[in-house]
Design a protein around this motif. Sequence first.
Motif, PDB file in Angstrom:
ATOM      1  N   PRO A 263       0.815  -1.212   0.000  1.00 37.79           N
ATOM      2  CA  PRO A 263       0.000   0.000   0.000  1.00 37.79           C
ATOM      3  C   PRO A 263       0.854   1.270   0.000  1.00 37.79           C
ATOM      4  O   PRO A 263       1.913   1.327   0.626  1.00 37.79           O
ATOM      5  N   VAL A 264       0.368   2.277  -0.718  1.00 37.25           N
ATOM      6  CA  VAL A 264       1.098   3.535  -0.880  1.00 37.25           C
ATOM      7  C   VAL A 264       0.377   4.657  -0.141  1.00 37.25           C
ATOM      8  O   VAL A 264      -0.846   4.803  -0.254  1.00 37.25           O
ATOM      9  N   ASP A 265       1.137   5.460   0.593  1.00 36.60           N
ATOM     10  CA  ASP A 265       0.592   6.637   1.259  1.00 36.60           C
ATOM     11  C   ASP A 265       0.855   7.851   0.375  1.00 36.60           C
ATOM     12  O   ASP A 265       2.002   8.122   0.011  1.00 36.60           O
ATOM     13  N   ARG A 266      -0.190   8.581   0.025  1.00 41.25           N
ATOM     14  CA  ARG A 266      -0.021   9.681  -0.921  1.00 41.25           C
ATOM     15  C   ARG A 266       0.922  10.758  -0.395  1.00 41.25           C
ATOM     16  O   ARG A 266       1.772  11.265  -1.140  1.00 41.25           O
ATOM     17  N   ARG A 306      -1.237  15.753 -10.371  1.00 41.19           N
ATOM     18  CA  ARG A 306      -2.390  14.869 -10.228  1.00 41.19           C
ATOM     19  C   ARG A 306      -1.991  13.503  -9.667  1.00 41.19           C
ATOM     20  O   ARG A 306      -2.448  12.456 -10.134  1.00 41.19           O
ATOM     21  N   VAL A 307      -1.171  13.524  -8.640  1.00 47.39           N
ATOM     22  CA  VAL A 307      -0.770  12.283  -7.974  1.00 47.39           C
ATOM     23  C   VAL A 307      -1.926  11.854  -7.079  1.00 47.39           C
ATOM     24  O   VAL A 307      -2.346  12.598  -6.192  1.00 47.39           O
ATOM     25  N   ARG A 308      -2.432  10.658  -7.304  1.00 40.44           N
ATOM     26  CA  ARG A 308      -3.588  10.211  -6.533  1.00 40.44           C
ATOM     27  C   ARG A 308      -3.553   8.705  -6.340  1.00 40.44           C
ATOM     28  O   ARG A 308      -3.352   7.956  -7.286  1.00 40.44           O
ATOM     29  N   VAL A 309      -3.744   8.296  -5.100  1.00 39.73           N
ATOM     30  CA  VAL A 309      -3.793   6.880  -4.747  1.00 39.73           C
ATOM     31  C   VAL A 309      -5.239   6.416  -4.859  1.00 39.73           C
ATOM     32  O   VAL A 309      -6.174   7.097  -4.406  1.00 39.73           O
ATOM     33  N   ALA A 310      -5.439   5.257  -5.468  1.00 41.56           N
ATOM     34  CA  ALA A 310      -6.797   4.747  -5.704  1.00 41.56           C
ATOM     35  C   ALA A 310      -7.416   4.245  -4.397  1.00 41.56           C
ATOM     36  O   ALA A 310      -6.825   3.407  -3.707  1.00 41.56           O
ATOM     37  N   HIS A 312      -9.979   2.323  -4.079  1.00 44.19           N
ATOM     38  CA  HIS A 312     -10.387   0.925  -4.192  1.00 44.19           C
ATOM     39  C   HIS A 312      -9.190  -0.023  -4.220  1.00 44.19           C
ATOM     40  O   HIS A 312      -9.353  -1.235  -4.097  1.00 44.19           O
ATOM     41  N   ASN A 313      -7.987   0.538  -4.424  1.00 39.28           N
ATOM     42  CA  ASN A 313      -6.780  -0.282  -4.483  1.00 39.28           C
ATOM     43  C   ASN A 313      -5.600   0.557  -3.986  1.00 39.28           C
ATOM     44  O   ASN A 313      -4.903   1.187  -4.780  1.00 39.28           O
ATOM     45  N   PRO A 314      -5.373   0.607  -2.684  1.00 34.78           N
ATOM     46  CA  PRO A 314      -4.340   1.490  -2.131  1.00 34.78           C
ATOM     47  C   PRO A 314      -2.919   1.118  -2.530  1.00 34.78           C
ATOM     48  O   PRO A 314      -1.983   1.849  -2.212  1.00 34.78           O
ATOM     49  N   ARG A 315      -2.753   0.021  -3.250  1.00 36.68           N
ATOM     50  CA  ARG A 315      -1.424  -0.299  -3.768  1.00 36.68           C
ATOM     51  C   ARG A 315      -1.158   0.405  -5.095  1.00 36.68           C
ATOM     52  O   ARG A 315      -0.040   0.362  -5.607  1.00 36.68           O
ATOM     53  N   GLY A 316      -2.200   1.049  -5.659  1.00 34.12           N
ATOM     54  CA  GLY A 316      -2.054   1.677  -6.964  1.00 34.12           C
ATOM     55  C   GLY A 316      -2.235   3.178  -6.922  1.00 34.12           C
ATOM     56  O   GLY A 316      -2.998   3.711  -6.112  1.00 34.12           O
TER      57      GLY A 316
END
Length: 347
Positions: A263-266, A306-310, A312-316
């Motif tokens: 998972p990625v933290d924005r 426009r960096v944005r973490v999804a 529905h899928n926090p790994r993307g």
Amino acid sequence: MPRVTDPAAPRIALVGATGVVGTTLLQLIEERGFRYRDLHLVASARSAGREVAVEGRSYQVQDLDGFDFSGIDVAFFSAGARVSTTFVPKAVAQGALVIDNTSAFRMDPDTPLVVPQVNAHELDTRPASGIIANPNCSTIPLVRLLKPVQERWGIRQAVVSTYQAASGAGYSGIEELRAGARAVLDDPDSTGVTGTFSPSLAFDLIPRIDRLLEDGFTFEEQKMLQESRKILALPHLDVTTTCVRVPVVNSHSEAAWIECHNPVDRTELVQLLAQQQEVTVHDLTTPGAFPTPRTAGDPNHVHVGRVRVAAHNPRGFWMWIVADNVRIGAALNALQIAEALTERGVL
């Protein structure tokens, strides 16, 4: 002044000196104060004899067919893959170290494919081939951003759509876009101007760059996959692309979906990207902010927005990338390779 009498400074040949990348490389040599002892401008017979001013000094463009590379330390090639395939081996045989800005040698196992901000260690020694390859203009900004992401979260997949400017096809592409735009503005029923691009690029998009391969992808799309794997030393990295030519004079853009292993933290992501060399993150403090080819700013930076973490899928996550394809994607990367070689005492 870049031109010096220091015998340790390299003697340079610039093949393709009158093209858009060659002329930009000359500008950058002056801007960045890259020291050289001697300079030779080389091109096809069509351009031979032309006078070009560098640092206020006039140089006559020499014909590549009869040029002797035996007195050259480093030769920059920016005249197309066919020219490189024919003349780079001759330059190497005559003792020059070649920095090649074409696809001719990028996948040669004895030739390093280098983006200094990513894999500068490849420049610690002179390559066995005598050649250092400069990557594709869309690959360079992408891998510069993928490297820190891979190191922090690991990358499972990258899905990229590129929006590539007319300057990617050189001066002829730029002039054809302008002529086509004038033709369509004068007559909305006009088919525009074709030649470098088909159909006409004016007020249109062309979802195919370079030749079509048997699997339906184009060579441009294949290059982004193969080159990203080689530069990042990730032979199984999943990269898939759609490359589109757009009616923009200069600077390529990319919409990139990156799926990581974790998972990625924005907040951490934008801070990490902003810490990279010569990278400007436009939504570092203003979420949703973005660069455009006309408004991005410093042409020597990779611009991100426009960096944005999804959700529905926090790994993307998605990011929008803009970079000057003639500088970042070609001439500047080539010169930074030469600068790194000089710093290491290889050149």
